[in-house]
Design a protein around this motif. Sequence first.
Motif, PDB file in Angstrom:
ATOM      1  N   GLY A 135      12.713  -2.129   5.830  1.00 49.34           N
ATOM      2  CA  GLY A 135      13.733  -1.096   5.955  1.00 49.34           C
ATOM      3  C   GLY A 135      14.274  -0.600   4.636  1.00 49.34           C
ATOM      4  O   GLY A 135      15.246   0.164   4.608  1.00 49.34           O
ATOM      5  N   GLN A 136      13.666  -0.990   3.521  1.00 53.41           N
ATOM      6  CA  GLN A 136      14.159  -0.603   2.196  1.00 53.41           C
ATOM      7  C   GLN A 136      13.490   0.695   1.731  1.00 53.41           C
ATOM      8  O   GLN A 136      12.776   0.732   0.737  1.00 53.41           O
ATOM      9  N   LYS A 137      13.727   1.735   2.476  1.00 54.04           N
ATOM     10  CA  LYS A 137      13.222   3.057   2.128  1.00 54.04           C
ATOM     11  C   LYS A 137      14.364   4.054   2.240  1.00 54.04           C
ATOM     12  O   LYS A 137      15.116   4.036   3.218  1.00 54.04           O
ATOM     13  N   CYS A 138      14.480   4.929   1.265  1.00 45.47           N
ATOM     14  CA  CYS A 138      15.518   5.952   1.321  1.00 45.47           C
ATOM     15  C   CYS A 138      15.334   6.863   2.519  1.00 45.47           C
ATOM     16  O   CYS A 138      16.287   7.500   2.974  1.00 45.47           O
ATOM     17  N   THR A 139      14.113   6.926   3.035  1.00 49.71           N
ATOM     18  CA  THR A 139      13.796   7.810   4.155  1.00 49.71           C
ATOM     19  C   THR A 139      13.773   7.090   5.506  1.00 49.71           C
ATOM     20  O   THR A 139      13.465   7.715   6.524  1.00 49.71           O
TER      21      THR A 139
ATOM     22  N   ALA B  24       0.831  -1.209   0.000  1.00 49.93           N
ATOM     23  CA  ALA B  24       0.000   0.000   0.000  1.00 49.93           C
ATOM     24  C   ALA B  24       0.865   1.258   0.000  1.00 49.93           C
ATOM     25  O   ALA B  24       0.527   2.258  -0.652  1.00 49.93           O
ATOM     26  N   VAL B  25       1.975   1.229   0.725  1.00 50.72           N
ATOM     27  CA  VAL B  25       2.870   2.392   0.755  1.00 50.72           C
ATOM     28  C   VAL B  25       3.346   2.729  -0.649  1.00 50.72           C
ATOM     29  O   VAL B  25       3.394   3.901  -1.045  1.00 50.72           O
TER      30      VAL B  25
ATOM     31  N   ALA C   2      15.504  -5.469 -10.922  1.00 50.44           N
ATOM     32  CA  ALA C   2      15.022  -6.498 -10.001  1.00 50.44           C
ATOM     33  C   ALA C   2      13.525  -6.442  -9.774  1.00 50.44           C
ATOM     34  O   ALA C   2      12.872  -7.478  -9.571  1.00 50.44           O
ATOM     35  N   THR C   3      12.934  -5.249  -9.798  1.00 51.72           N
ATOM     36  CA  THR C   3      11.501  -5.095  -9.531  1.00 51.72           C
ATOM     37  C   THR C   3      10.792  -4.367 -10.671  1.00 51.72           C
ATOM     38  O   THR C   3       9.801  -3.668 -10.448  1.00 51.72           O
ATOM     39  N   ALA C   4      11.271  -4.529 -11.890  1.00 53.65           N
ATOM     40  CA  ALA C   4      10.742  -3.775 -13.029  1.00 53.65           C
ATOM     41  C   ALA C   4       9.325  -4.174 -13.422  1.00 53.65           C
ATOM     42  O   ALA C   4       8.629  -3.416 -14.104  1.00 53.65           O
ATOM     43  N   TRP C   5       8.884  -5.344 -13.012  1.00 52.31           N
ATOM     44  CA  TRP C   5       7.590  -5.867 -13.452  1.00 52.31           C
ATOM     45  C   TRP C   5       6.449  -4.911 -13.125  1.00 52.31           C
ATOM     46  O   TRP C   5       5.600  -4.629 -13.969  1.00 52.31           O
ATOM     47  N   LEU C   6       6.409  -4.409 -11.903  1.00 53.40           N
ATOM     48  CA  LEU C   6       5.297  -3.548 -11.503  1.00 53.40           C
ATOM     49  C   LEU C   6       5.280  -2.251 -12.310  1.00 53.40           C
ATOM     50  O   LEU C   6       4.219  -1.812 -12.781  1.00 53.40           O
ATOM     51  N   THR C   7       6.437  -1.625 -12.481  1.00 49.53           N
ATOM     52  CA  THR C   7       6.499  -0.403 -13.285  1.00 49.53           C
ATOM     53  C   THR C   7       6.021  -0.675 -14.707  1.00 49.53           C
ATOM     54  O   THR C   7       5.223   0.077 -15.269  1.00 49.53           O
ATOM     55  N   GLN C   8       6.520  -1.757 -15.301  1.00 51.70           N
ATOM     56  CA  GLN C   8       6.156  -2.101 -16.673  1.00 51.70           C
ATOM     57  C   GLN C   8       4.659  -2.341 -16.795  1.00 51.70           C
ATOM     58  O   GLN C   8       4.022  -1.890 -17.768  1.00 51.70           O
TER      59      GLN C   8
ATOM     60  N   ALA D 240      15.041   3.473  -8.615  1.00 51.44           N
ATOM     61  CA  ALA D 240      15.555   2.469  -7.684  1.00 51.44           C
ATOM     62  C   ALA D 240      14.591   1.286  -7.574  1.00 51.44           C
ATOM     63  O   ALA D 240      13.448   1.349  -8.021  1.00 51.44           O
ATOM     64  N   PHE D 241      15.057   0.214  -6.935  1.00 55.19           N
ATOM     65  CA  PHE D 241      14.285  -1.028  -6.862  1.00 55.19           C
ATOM     66  C   PHE D 241      13.199  -1.013  -5.800  1.00 55.19           C
ATOM     67  O   PHE D 241      12.283  -1.830  -5.839  1.00 55.19           O
ATOM     68  N   ASN D 242      13.281  -0.117  -4.824  1.00 56.40           N
ATOM     69  CA  ASN D 242      12.424  -0.250  -3.649  1.00 56.40           C
ATOM     70  C   ASN D 242      11.007   0.268  -3.837  1.00 56.40           C
ATOM     71  O   ASN D 242      10.091  -0.144  -3.134  1.00 56.40           O
ATOM     72  N   PHE D 243      10.802   1.205  -4.793  1.00 54.36           N
ATOM     73  CA  PHE D 243       9.471   1.748  -5.018  1.00 54.36           C
ATOM     74  C   PHE D 243       9.139   1.740  -6.512  1.00 54.36           C
ATOM     75  O   PHE D 243       9.141   2.782  -7.162  1.00 54.36           O
ATOM     76  N   PRO D 244       8.837   0.568  -7.071  1.00 55.93           N
ATOM     77  CA  PRO D 244       8.549   0.498  -8.510  1.00 55.93           C
ATOM     78  C   PRO D 244       7.282   1.242  -8.920  1.00 55.93           C
ATOM     79  O   PRO D 244       7.143   1.629 -10.081  1.00 55.93           O
TER      80      PRO D 244
END
Length: 524
Positions: free
Chosen positions: A295-299, A102-103, A189-195, A160-164
Motif C-alpha cells: 500500500g506504499q504508493k502515492c496512487t 518489478a513495479v 531509508a531506501t537510498a541504496w537502490l538509487t545510489q 520519496a522512499f517508496n520508489f527509489p
Amino acid sequence: MTTSSPLLPNFVGGQWIHGTGAGTPLFDPILGTELARVDATGLDLPEAFRFAREVGGQALRALTYRQRAALLAQVAQVLQANRADYEAISVANSGTVKADTAVDVDGGIYTVGVYAKLGDGLGDVFHLTEGDAARLGKDPLFQSQHVAVPTRGVALFINAFNFPSWGLWEKAAPALLSGAPVIVKPATATAWLTQRMVQDVVNAGILPAGALSVICGSASGLMDQLQAFDVVSFTGSADTAAVIRSHPAVVQRSVRVNIEADSVNSALLAPGEANAEALDLLVKEVVREMTVKSGQKCTAIRRIFVPEALFDSAASAIAARLASTTVGNPRNEAVRMGAVVSRAQFNAVQEGLQALKAHTEVLFDGNTLPLVDADPAQACCVGPTLLGARNPDNHPVVHDVEVFGPVATLMPYRDEAHALALVRRGQGSLVASVYGTQADDLARIALALADSHGRVHVISPDVKAAHTGHGNVMPQSQHGGPGRAGGGEELGGLRALRFYHQRSAIQASTAVLGAGVAPATAKA
C-alpha cells in the motif's frame, strides 16, 4: 545487529565522495539488520551544483534531442543488465516481494526506454517550437514564433522512499532528454537502490560529466544552492512541500517547483451498477492496490465508494480476497505482501490506522493472521485492513487522513451527485478509478472528476485484460494532481519536457524566423 556496514559514497562534482560523518544506517525492514550507511556531511554543495549546472548542463545542451535520446537508450541497457542486483537490494532494503520490485525497477527502466524513443522522434535539433508563427499586424512580414529552449539550470530531485528506482527515472529521463543536469536526493531509508543505479550508469561512462549526481543523507542546504534558472521536483508530504514552497529560492528567485504530495485516491463503482462483473472488477483492483508494495504508493486506493445497496456485498467480496493475502518475509515464495520500508513508517501506519478506526468499523483485519517466515516483534509488516464508514458525510477524517500502507475505507453513496461530492472531498487527488458497464455513464463521470484529479482510470469489462491498473503510472499519461495532491504535473509523454524548458516568443521578420527559429525544428 552489525555496525560494520559500508558507507555509500555520494557522486558530486564528477567524483565519488564519502561524507565525513558516521552516517545514517539503512535497515532490512524484515530482519532488522543494518545494510549500509549514507552520509552527506562535509560535501561542497556550492561546487556540486556549479559543476552540474555549468559542466553537465553545457555538455548536455551541446547535444541534440536525438543524441540525448541515444544516451537514454544506453542507460536503459545498463540498468537492465544489472536488474538482478537491483531486485536483491529492493528485497533487502524495502522489504518488497518480487512482483513489487518489478513495479519499481522495471517501471523505471521502461520509463527511460519510452523517453529514449520519444526523444529520437524529436530529431537532430536543439530547441522546440510551439505552434505556428502568428502575424502581429496587418503586414505578415513581422511575426511571433514561440519556442522552448532547455533551461540553463540544474534539476534537483528530492524523492520519496517508496520508489527509489522509478522515482529517480520518471524524473531524470525527461530532464536529461531536455538537456537539464540532474542532482537527485533520494529518501534516506531506501537510498541504496538509487545510489547503486547512479553508480552503474556513471561507471558505464554514458553521460557527460556533471549530468547525473546523487547525494545520500541529509538534505540540509540543498535548496540554498538553487539559482534563478534551476528547477526542483519534490515527492513527499504536504508539510515538507510547504517548506519547499516557502524557501527563498522559490519565493525570491522564482525557482520553478513541481510538487507531488498527499493524495486520498478513490475507486468508484458507477451508480446503477447491479452487474456482478462491474463489482468484481472493482474488488480485484481494490485488493491489488491495497497490497502492491504494501500500500506504499502515492496512487494507491484509499477510499472506495459503492451504491448503498451494494455496501455489504462489496465488503464481503473485498474481505474474502484480502484473506488470501500472505504477509511476511519477501524471500519466501509463499509470501504475497512484504513489509513497509522502516520502523518509522510502521509506526506512522499504526498511528494513522488508529485515527481512522475512531471513525469507522473494521471490516477486515489482516493483522490477526500470522506472518509467514517473519518475527512479528521485529518485522515491519502490516496486514491489509479494510475499514467501513456507513455515514461518510459525517466523518471528515476518512477523506482527510492518508494512511500510507495497506489500508482503505469502504463507503456507501445515495446517487451520482452524492458520489461525486464524496470523491471531491479528497480535495484533489492523483487518480480516481471508475468501474461500470455503460460507456455513456462512465464517460460522463470521468469528465466530471477530471477537474479534481490528475488522472481518471476507467475500467469496464471490455478492457479488464488490457487496462494498466489504477495505481500504475504510465509515462505516456500525466502523473500529478491538483489541490492537496500538490498541483504538479509529471510525465504525460513529451509534456514532461515543458518543466525543463523556457518558453520564449521570438518576434522577427519571416526571413529571420525562417533562418533557423522555426524550420526543421521539433514541435513541443
